[in-house]
Design a protein around this motif. Structure first.
Motif, short mmCIF file in Angstrom:
data_model
loop_
_atom_site.label_atom_id
_atom_site.label_comp_id
_atom_site.label_asym_id
_atom_site.label_seq_id
_atom_site.Cartn_x
_atom_site.Cartn_y
_atom_site.Cartn_z
N ARG A 249 -17.03 -25.17 -37.50
CA ARG A 249 -16.45 -25.02 -36.17
C ARG A 249 -16.01 -23.61 -35.85
N VAL A 251 -15.63 -20.07 -34.54
CA VAL A 251 -16.26 -19.59 -33.32
C VAL A 251 -17.36 -18.57 -33.62
N GLN A 254 -22.41 -19.19 -34.30
CA GLN A 254 -23.06 -19.45 -33.01
C GLN A 254 -24.41 -20.13 -33.20
N ALA A 259 -21.86 -25.45 -32.48
CA ALA A 259 -21.50 -25.91 -31.14
C ALA A 259 -21.19 -27.40 -31.12
N ARG A 262 -17.87 -27.99 -32.69
CA ARG A 262 -16.75 -27.63 -31.82
C ARG A 262 -16.58 -28.65 -30.69
N TRP A 273 -26.35 -33.67 -35.13
CA TRP A 273 -26.99 -32.36 -35.21
C TRP A 273 -28.45 -32.43 -35.67
N PHE A 369 -10.86 -26.04 -28.56
CA PHE A 369 -12.21 -26.21 -28.05
C PHE A 369 -12.27 -27.23 -26.93
N SER A 377 -16.59 -20.25 -26.42
CA SER A 377 -16.84 -20.30 -27.86
C SER A 377 -18.28 -20.67 -28.21
N ASN A 378 -19.05 -21.10 -27.22
CA ASN A 378 -20.46 -21.43 -27.45
C ASN A 378 -21.39 -20.52 -26.65
N VAL A 381 -24.99 -19.74 -27.99
CA VAL A 381 -25.81 -20.96 -27.99
C VAL A 381 -26.29 -21.27 -26.59
#
Length: 408
Positions: A249, A251, A254, A259, A262, A273, A369, A377-378, A381
């Motif tokens: 998680r 930050v 990436q 992502a 988070r 995922w 998040f 934070s993403n 991505v």
């Protein structure tokens, strides 16, 4: 009576226009390297990845079996171990005989040179001037973006891997050695293996074969040099992501994995995922192949690189140094398309501003998040998926009618 050519008087001016930017580029690299040494000596911080490379090189130089037991604990208290194949430790052996300051200076110098080389290769692939002037401007422009600045800050190897792949895949298409750079890069760090799949998807059997043979050679060299460490790494150590980070998680990770972690605010997201990563891999490679078929080898390479960054379990901010050729391409494209210039400026600004992640970490501020923080934070991505989406729609890069295809 001697008649002077009308161009004779302009030769010194043209020579100066070449020599001065080249000299300035060299001075820039030296100044950045000196600054790195000064900052390190003054603070004792940063360059943690390079320190890991160094302790790994020292451990490997001391004998077989200790490469994956050494731990470097930085001033921030974070403990890091060597996570690359033994072949990488073999290439890093010179670091075992250098003190930390000298190693930082030389590594930073080489890293800035690698940035300049990537800029030059991008300009060449785009079919525009590759003289020292444009290369200098491009290098100065990309140094502040966080993937590059963060790369220099920790002393990473990603720029050299990108350079190997760029040299290999955007160079002479008829070279019998095509695939060599990909294979060697994968021998240093496994993630470039995706480019072998990329070559297979393009039905470039010879290049894929050369890449696999080169990769196998790096494995063989590592096995012959350090058999115990090699067996440990290839026997399962390479799958131990806990040695890279304890929590995806963070930050600075990436990747799609980071992502999803988070968004769900949990470290265990494999059930979600894995299928998303598989779908992204297939879709990203399809986009990459379509870009090549549309006439742009360079866009194909960038699409494949972006796919790899997204699907890798851990893609640190400094792994996104592939933004360098992307930004240069946008500026080149902007000669005929104002939208490309606007996108380049917006992307450059966002990448520079993302350095706030490090500032927040140094200040000890916790990110929550949700809301805008989740978007922030993403950032990489989201940019990666947006780029693949655009290229899926316009695999030719939306070039103007009559314009030369990039990278032909």
């Amino acid at each position: 009576m001697t008649t002077l050519s009308p161009t004779t008087g302009s030769r010194p001016a043209r020579r100066r226009s070449t020599v001065l930017p080249a000299a300035a580029l060299s001075v820039l690299a030296v100044l950045v390297a000196v600054a790195a040494v000064v900052v390190h000596r003054g603070t004792g911080r940063f360059w943690g990845d390079l320190a890991v490379y160094r302790v790994g090189a020292v451990a490997a130089a001391g004998g077989d079996g200790a490469l994956y037991d050494v731990i470097h604990r930085g001033t921030d208290g974070i403990a890091l171990g060597f996570t690359y194949p033994p072949f990488a430790a073999l290439l890093l052996q010179p670091l075992a005989y250098l003190d930390a300051a000298t190693g930082i200076g030389l590594w930073t110098l080489a890293s800035v040179a690698a940035v300049a080389a990537v800029v030059r290769m991008t300009l060449r692939a785009a079919g525009v001037d590759t003289g020292p002037g444009p290369v200098l401007l491009g290098t100065v422009a990309v140094l502040p973006v966080f993937p590059v600045a963060g790369h220099l800050q920790v002393g990473q190897v990603g720029l050299f891997l990108a350079l190997l792949v760029m040299w290999d895949l955007t160079g002479d298409p008829d070279s019998r050695w095509r695939g060599l750079g990909v294979g060697v890069a994968a021998g240093i760090k496994l993630t470039p293996l995706l480019f072998v799949v990329y070559l297979l998807c393009l039905r470039r059997w010879r290049a894929a074969g050369v890449a696999l043979v080169a990769f196998a050679a790096t494995v063989g060299l590592g096995l012959a040099w350090r058999p115990v460490d090699s067996i440990r790494f290839w026997g399962g150590g390479m799958l131990d992501t806990a040695r890279v980070t304890g929590d995806p998680r963070t930050v600075l990770n990436q990747s799609l994995h980071g992502a999803v972690a988070r968004i769900g605010d949990t470290a265990d997201v494999r059930a979600v995922w894995l299928p998303l990563a598989a779908l992204t891999t297939v879709a990203g490679l399809v986009v990459a192949v379509r870009c090549v078929r549309a006439g742009s080898e360079l866009l194909g390479v960038l699409a494949a690189a972006t796919t790899g960054l997204l699907v890798s379990p851990i893609s640190w901010h400094h792994h996104w140094v592939w933004c360098v050729p992307a930004l240069v391409l946008l500026v080149v494209r902007g000669r005929r398309n104002r939208l490309a210039v606007a996108v380049a400026v917006l992307l450059w600004t966002a990448l520079v501003a993302s350095a706030a992640w490090t500032v927040i970490g140094l200040l000890g501020v916790d990110l929550h998040f949700h809301g805008w923080q989740l978007l922030h934070s993403n950032l990489y991505v989201l940019v990666g998926y947006a780029a693949l989406g655009w290229l899926a729609w316009r695999p030719d890069g939306a070039r103007a009618d009559g314009e030369e295809g990039w990278g032909r």
